[in-house]
Design a protein around this motif. Sequence first.
Motif, PDB file in Angstrom:
ATOM      1  N   LEU A  24     -43.438  11.714 -74.129  1.00  0.00           N
ATOM      2  CA  LEU A  24     -42.741  10.439 -73.953  1.00  0.00           C
ATOM      3  C   LEU A  24     -41.490  10.359 -74.819  1.00  0.00           C
ATOM      4  N   GLU A  25     -41.520  11.001 -75.986  1.00  0.00           N
ATOM      5  CA  GLU A  25     -40.385  10.967 -76.901  1.00  0.00           C
ATOM      6  C   GLU A  25     -39.479  12.179 -76.755  1.00  0.00           C
ATOM      7  N   ARG A  26     -39.572  12.830 -75.623  1.00  0.00           N
ATOM      8  CA  ARG A  26     -38.831  14.070 -75.378  1.00  0.00           C
ATOM      9  C   ARG A  26     -37.347  13.945 -75.710  1.00  0.00           C
ATOM     10  N   HIS A  27     -36.726  12.849 -75.286  1.00  0.00           N
ATOM     11  CA  HIS A  27     -35.273  12.711 -75.430  1.00  0.00           C
ATOM     12  C   HIS A  27     -34.872  11.785 -76.574  1.00  0.00           C
ATOM     13  N   LEU A  28     -35.810  11.422 -77.416  1.00  0.00           N
ATOM     14  CA  LEU A  28     -35.451  10.647 -78.600  1.00  0.00           C
ATOM     15  C   LEU A  28     -34.946  11.593 -79.692  1.00  0.00           C
ATOM     16  N   PRO A  29     -34.041  11.133 -80.535  1.00  0.00           N
ATOM     17  CA  PRO A  29     -33.505  12.010 -81.594  1.00  0.00           C
ATOM     18  C   PRO A  29     -34.507  12.165 -82.744  1.00  0.00           C
ATOM     19  N   GLU A 386     -39.994  17.408 -61.118  1.00  0.00           N
ATOM     20  CA  GLU A 386     -38.574  17.570 -61.423  1.00  0.00           C
ATOM     21  C   GLU A 386     -37.845  16.226 -61.429  1.00  0.00           C
ATOM     22  N   ARG A 387     -38.174  15.357 -60.473  1.00  0.00           N
ATOM     23  CA  ARG A 387     -37.538  14.047 -60.425  1.00  0.00           C
ATOM     24  C   ARG A 387     -37.873  13.233 -61.669  1.00  0.00           C
ATOM     25  N   ILE A 388     -39.123  13.322 -62.131  1.00  0.00           N
ATOM     26  CA  ILE A 388     -39.514  12.588 -63.335  1.00  0.00           C
ATOM     27  C   ILE A 388     -38.737  13.107 -64.535  1.00  0.00           C
ATOM     28  N   ARG A 389     -38.614  14.427 -64.647  1.00  0.00           N
ATOM     29  CA  ARG A 389     -37.863  14.996 -65.776  1.00  0.00           C
ATOM     30  C   ARG A 389     -36.408  14.547 -65.751  1.00  0.00           C
ATOM     31  N   GLN A 390     -35.810  14.535 -64.570  1.00  0.00           N
ATOM     32  CA  GLN A 390     -34.428  14.079 -64.463  1.00  0.00           C
ATOM     33  C   GLN A 390     -34.309  12.603 -64.834  1.00  0.00           C
ATOM     34  N   HIS A 391     -35.249  11.796 -64.378  1.00  0.00           N
ATOM     35  CA  HIS A 391     -35.232  10.363 -64.658  1.00  0.00           C
ATOM     36  C   HIS A 391     -35.437  10.109 -66.150  1.00  0.00           C
ATOM     37  N   MET A 392     -36.305  10.872 -66.756  1.00  0.00           N
ATOM     38  CA  MET A 392     -36.568  10.715 -68.186  1.00  0.00           C
ATOM     39  C   MET A 392     -35.327  11.053 -69.008  1.00  0.00           C
ATOM     40  N   GLU A 393     -34.601  12.072 -68.586  1.00  0.00           N
ATOM     41  CA  GLU A 393     -33.381  12.452 -69.291  1.00  0.00           C
ATOM     42  C   GLU A 393     -32.327  11.359 -69.190  1.00  0.00           C
ATOM     43  N   THR A 394     -32.329  10.646 -68.064  1.00  0.00           N
ATOM     44  CA  THR A 394     -31.356   9.571 -67.873  1.00  0.00           C
ATOM     45  C   THR A 394     -31.733   8.306 -68.643  1.00  0.00           C
ATOM     46  N   LEU A 395     -33.021   7.938 -68.589  1.00  0.00           N
ATOM     47  CA  LEU A 395     -33.458   6.687 -69.203  1.00  0.00           C
ATOM     48  C   LEU A 395     -33.645   6.790 -70.715  1.00  0.00           C
ATOM     49  N   THR A 396     -34.192   7.946 -71.153  1.00  0.00           N
ATOM     50  CA  THR A 396     -34.528   8.171 -72.574  1.00  0.00           C
ATOM     51  C   THR A 396     -35.371   7.026 -73.129  1.00  0.00           C
ATOM     52  N   ALA A 398     -39.297   5.740 -74.059  1.00  0.00           N
ATOM     53  CA  ALA A 398     -40.633   6.256 -74.373  1.00  0.00           C
ATOM     54  C   ALA A 398     -41.709   5.338 -73.816  1.00  0.00           C
ATOM     55  N   VAL A 399     -41.600   4.997 -72.525  1.00  0.00           N
ATOM     56  CA  VAL A 399     -42.589   4.162 -71.843  1.00  0.00           C
ATOM     57  C   VAL A 399     -42.854   4.788 -70.475  1.00  0.00           C
ATOM     58  N   GLU A 400     -44.027   4.477 -69.876  1.00  0.00           N
ATOM     59  CA  GLU A 400     -44.432   5.111 -68.625  1.00  0.00           C
ATOM     60  C   GLU A 400     -44.012   4.343 -67.376  1.00  0.00           C
ATOM     61  N   ALA A 401     -43.886   3.029 -67.473  1.00  0.00           N
ATOM     62  CA  ALA A 401     -43.728   2.178 -66.290  1.00  0.00           C
ATOM     63  C   ALA A 401     -42.586   2.601 -65.361  1.00  0.00           C
ATOM     64  N   PRO A 402     -41.378   2.923 -65.863  1.00  0.00           N
ATOM     65  CA  PRO A 402     -40.296   3.289 -64.931  1.00  0.00           C
ATOM     66  C   PRO A 402     -40.614   4.528 -64.103  1.00  0.00           C
ATOM     67  N   TYR A 403     -41.397   5.429 -64.650  1.00  0.00           N
ATOM     68  CA  TYR A 403     -41.699   6.668 -63.940  1.00  0.00           C
ATOM     69  C   TYR A 403     -42.767   6.433 -62.872  1.00  0.00           C
ATOM     70  N   ARG A 404     -43.633   5.455 -63.106  1.00  0.00           N
ATOM     71  CA  ARG A 404     -44.593   5.094 -62.068  1.00  0.00           C
ATOM     72  C   ARG A 404     -43.881   4.501 -60.854  1.00  0.00           C
ATOM     73  N   VAL A 405     -42.922   3.626 -61.106  1.00  0.00           N
ATOM     74  CA  VAL A 405     -42.153   3.041 -60.004  1.00  0.00           C
ATOM     75  C   VAL A 405     -41.392   4.132 -59.255  1.00  0.00           C
ATOM     76  N   LEU A 406     -40.831   5.074 -60.004  1.00  0.00           N
ATOM     77  CA  LEU A 406     -40.115   6.188 -59.376  1.00  0.00           C
ATOM     78  C   LEU A 406     -41.034   6.988 -58.464  1.00  0.00           C
ATOM     79  N   LEU A 407     -42.243   7.286 -58.923  1.00  0.00           N
ATOM     80  CA  LEU A 407     -43.184   8.062 -58.127  1.00  0.00           C
ATOM     81  C   LEU A 407     -43.550   7.348 -56.837  1.00  0.00           C
TER      82      LEU A 407
END
Length: 548
Positions: A24-29, A386-396, A398-407
């Motif tokens: 979840l914190e993949r793209h946090l500094p 792949e779509r989730i990874r791309q979306h995560m990189e854009t949103l940055t 650390a929550v799950e809800a946006p990725y559920r809507v994407l799916l």
Amino acid sequence: NDSLLQLIQDFNSVVKMYGRIIILERHLPTRAEARKRYGVNWEMRSDIITKTIEPTELGGIAGGDKYVVNNIVLKFAVNSKGLYPDDHWAAKAAGLELLAVSSYYNTFTPGLSLPLTTLVNFLGYRLIATCKLPISPDTLVYGSADGGVSVHNRNEYFSQMARFAGEKLSLRSHEICNSSKTEKKVIHSAWDMEGHVGRDGRFYFLDFARAMPSDPIRRHNWYHDSSGKKLKNVALVTRFRPELVRNFCDKYHKKLSPDSPLECSCVRDDPDEAEYRNDIMMAAVYLDTDVIGELAGRLAFEVQDRIYSGRDGRSEDSSMDSIFENFDLISRMHGRGVNIRYIGMLSHYVRSMDRNFLRDLQVVVPLLTILYAEATARAIKNFLNERIRQHMETLTLAVEAPYRVLLIRELNIFFRYDDDPKKREETEARWNQIRHSLHEYFGFLDLESLEACILFMRGVWMPGPERSCLLQDSQLYYRRKVELNARIGMGSIQSLLLEADRNKKVTGPSILFSRLSELTRFRFSKTALQQFQYDSPLLQENGGAGLR
């Protein structure tokens, strides 16, 4: 024993918790990155969030980013060093490592210790976690930890254990040169596996990603990106399965070197180099012809037996549900040493079977349905990851809800049928990507077989081996011509779920969605079922709440 089982369960639970946080914190500094980016007073700002668990430098490039927490080493399987084509392939390498650990464990080599290992799959990413071992660079006695700059085999007892395990796995001992070509060592495993005499006196083996011989997959001219460019370093993650290596050795009395000269320059000064190469190619031909062809026949006979023998108390005219029930295709393929990437080739063998080999077409169609559903579900799962990874990189975030809507939105795009030209174009674009994935990554090289797979999984008429056929209401209907407009009226995802739940009708989309749900572990609440519509405002606002 009970204490060991409890330890394993506790390990898995803790790893899952830490793994979800890291992903979840993949793209946090990190704290250092935040200080560099926002200045020394960054901690006073409430809008800046940093990683809870920060990466640690442990050396090596193949394992991805590494984290250490509570004596657990978590390797984030991402392509951070550019070794693989992308993160998907890095995740596959982590899967190979777990498979190899299991294989070495099953050799029951006396005195050899292996790290407790597990995988975490979450939001399109994968981590591999192991217990922290009492080792250091000074404890290395076997293999290489520096990319082949130095290669070791300086402990006779460990060398004997490596040889014992290698013989059990039908792996061939071979000579390895270091990168400067100044010394040679006889190695009984892949050269980049590490053997340590730990500070506790135990003998540890680790780094198993290349434990099995490489499958010369380039013979099929597979693995290109959407632009037609060949993917790099696929040999690192396209390995023979342990079952195939063992079966090949049993039949031809030839062991295979895990360091084939087809991928490793460090064995090209070995006097037996040509023999290593020929044996690998011989094993590949054995897989392509004997093994996959034999597996196709075995699967066909099993489906035939389910239809005609009244298995599970069913009669011949029972519904198609009984054929698909508890049919574990993956274990059957892996048990014969066939990787999932060959499922397209397997379907080609099924389609080209002699009609006298089977009683009638009713055996071929259900088997093709199982193969098509498995391949297509895996291709869609990879696309969703792949779509989730791309979306995560854009949103940055650390929550799950946006990725559920994407799916949910992506699933609706795949399974809808709409008269709106824009929506139809979007759906066609998705399926074109799945078509490319099936062709390049799952061995659907025969265009007729590829189109049959796509059409049937989308709920249109499917070309059979001799004529076109369609499964509907558990009966076989035949047509001579593919009609793209002759769709089954499936409606929305809700109808797919309800149809699969009733078990009254077997269609391509329902079978596909059922298998996709199993692979991705999607769970839908009753509220979510009521909310499934094509991109409606209700879906955008609340749809993700029902996906678990």
